[in-house]
Design a protein around this motif. Structure first.
Motif, PDB file in Angstrom:
ATOM      1  N   GLU A 153       0.856  -1.183   0.000  1.00 64.00           N
ATOM      2  CA  GLU A 153       0.000   0.000   0.000  1.00 64.00           C
ATOM      3  C   GLU A 153       0.890   1.231   0.000  1.00 64.00           C
ATOM      4  O   GLU A 153       1.849   1.313   0.772  1.00 64.00           O
ATOM      5  N   THR A 175      -5.175   6.665  -8.926  1.00 63.25           N
ATOM      6  CA  THR A 175      -5.249   5.543  -7.991  1.00 63.25           C
ATOM      7  C   THR A 175      -5.326   4.206  -8.721  1.00 63.25           C
ATOM      8  O   THR A 175      -4.679   3.234  -8.324  1.00 63.25           O
ATOM      9  N   GLU A 176      -6.085   4.159  -9.811  1.00 60.19           N
ATOM     10  CA  GLU A 176      -6.220   2.902 -10.548  1.00 60.19           C
ATOM     11  C   GLU A 176      -4.908   2.513 -11.221  1.00 60.19           C
ATOM     12  O   GLU A 176      -4.466   1.358 -11.124  1.00 60.19           O
ATOM     13  N   SER A 179      -2.204   1.586  -8.580  1.00 64.25           N
ATOM     14  CA  SER A 179      -2.508   0.299  -7.956  1.00 64.25           C
ATOM     15  C   SER A 179      -2.131  -0.862  -8.873  1.00 64.25           C
ATOM     16  O   SER A 179      -1.552  -1.866  -8.434  1.00 64.25           O
ATOM     17  N   GLY A 191      -2.376  -4.790  -4.111  1.00 61.61           N
ATOM     18  CA  GLY A 191      -1.871  -3.446  -3.874  1.00 61.61           C
ATOM     19  C   GLY A 191      -2.945  -2.393  -3.896  1.00 61.61           C
ATOM     20  O   GLY A 191      -4.014  -2.571  -4.493  1.00 61.61           O
ATOM     21  N   ARG A 192      -2.646  -1.272  -3.255  1.00 62.67           N
ATOM     22  CA  ARG A 192      -3.570  -0.141  -3.224  1.00 62.67           C
ATOM     23  C   ARG A 192      -2.785   1.156  -3.178  1.00 62.67           C
ATOM     24  O   ARG A 192      -1.707   1.222  -2.586  1.00 62.67           O
ATOM     25  N   ALA A 193      -3.329   2.199  -3.816  1.00 60.79           N
ATOM     26  CA  ALA A 193      -2.677   3.503  -3.844  1.00 60.79           C
ATOM     27  C   ALA A 193      -3.632   4.573  -3.347  1.00 60.79           C
ATOM     28  O   ALA A 193      -4.825   4.553  -3.651  1.00 60.79           O
TER      29      ALA A 193
END
Length: 313
Positions: A153, A175-176, A179, A191-193
């Motif tokens: 993350e 974000t997309e 990620s 994963g994440r942003a």
């Protein structure tokens, strides 16, 4: 300037495009700015380009294609928006121009110079992910080359003053795209942003936090060493890229299990890396490290393409 320099066009006369133009003119030995392209004839970027003797057009990509010097353009940087990029790319590809995409459109492969450029040297379109991606994905990759990363993350905090209309219009794409690149380039399984626009005054420089969840038997020293080597690699083209403190480790045991995306409630080792990115101050204030790392990474990719072309690679 050597006769062997490669002529490039910059599409987008805003902050990113203007900073990129100045970087090329000041620092590059392999590139020359053949054209600056915008749609606002009153933009500061076009005015500066004209004062510096660069050919300009306020008629967008169509105006670029109609310019007498267009036949010499080998690489085009697109610093506009994700929505506009698809149209720009189609028109430029029809003329055989290599495109380096500084928007989150992600038409071409994601590229982080220190991680995977060599895999995409011949790609007609290269996507530079996002500012957050350029700052944090090298760290995810540094951890993943030592131990499998089950989840990563990233949190990118930038000054609201350094977020122009293009950045604000592309928050969802940011974000997309980031990620996805955490997985495809960073090597994480999940994963994440997250991006934060910080309104603080005076403006704060870019800060990034990277969290990686790995197995509890991972070698902490090997991870720290890998991260520090990666920091040094990125600093070769972004000198203001640095660790804020030593890499942090936290054992996640049965007593404090965490709900990890893709794993559920799990035990393991949490790796925390805290970064800051200070800009070089070529056109933008030093706090705008988020823009500086994008232009620096894009410039690095273009220079490597030019060198590879000169060698016939």
């Amino acid at each position: 300037m050597s006769q062997d320099t490669v002529s490039v066009a910059i599409i987008g006369s805003g902050n990113i495009g203007t900073d990129l133009m100045i970087k090329i003119m000041r620092n590059s030995k392999t590139l020359k700015v053949g054209a600056m392209v915008g749609i606002d004839p009153k933009s500061d970027g076009l005015a500066r380009a004209q004062r510096l003797g660069v050919a300009t057009t306020a008629d967008g990509v169509d105006g670029l294609i109609d310019m007498p010097g267009f036949k010499d353009i080998k690489i085009a940087f697109d610093a506009t928006s994700a929505g506009a990029h698809a149209v720009h790319n189609q028109k430029l590809q029809a003329h055989g121009v290599r495109v380096i995409d500084l928007t989150p459109a992600a038409i071409g492969p994601y590229v982080i110079p220190v991680v995977n450029f060599e895999q995409h040297t011949a790609a007609p379109n290269i996507n530079m992910v996002t500012c957050g991606g350029q700052a944090t994905i090298p760290i995810v990759h540094a951890v993943s080359r030592v131990s499998p990363v089950h989840y990563a993350e990233i949190v990118a905090s930038i000054s609201s003053k350094s977020a122009g209309p293009g950045t604000r219009a592309n928050i969802d794409e940011f974000t997309e795209t980031t990620s996805k690149a955490i997985l495809e380039v960073g090597g994480a399984a999940e994963g994440r942003a997250i991006i934060i626009l910080n309104p603080a005054e005076p403006p704060l420089i870019m800060r990034d936090t990277v969290y990686c969840f790995v197995s509890d038997d991972a070698d902490e020293k090997a991870i720290s060493d890998s991260v520090e080597k990666m920091i040094q690699s990125v600093q070769e083209y972004v000198p203001g890229y640095r660790l804020k403190q030593q890499v942090q480790f936290e054992k996640i045991t049965e007593e404090n299990k965490q709900n990890i995306p893709g794993l559920g409630w799990a035990t393991g080792l949490k790796v925390s890396v805290f970064l800051e990115v200070e800009g070089a101050g070529h056109y933008l204030p030093s706090y705008a490290g988020n823009l500086d790392i994008m232009t620096s990474a894009a410039l690095t990719v273009a220079e490597r393409i030019a060198v590879a072309g000169a060698k016939g690679v």
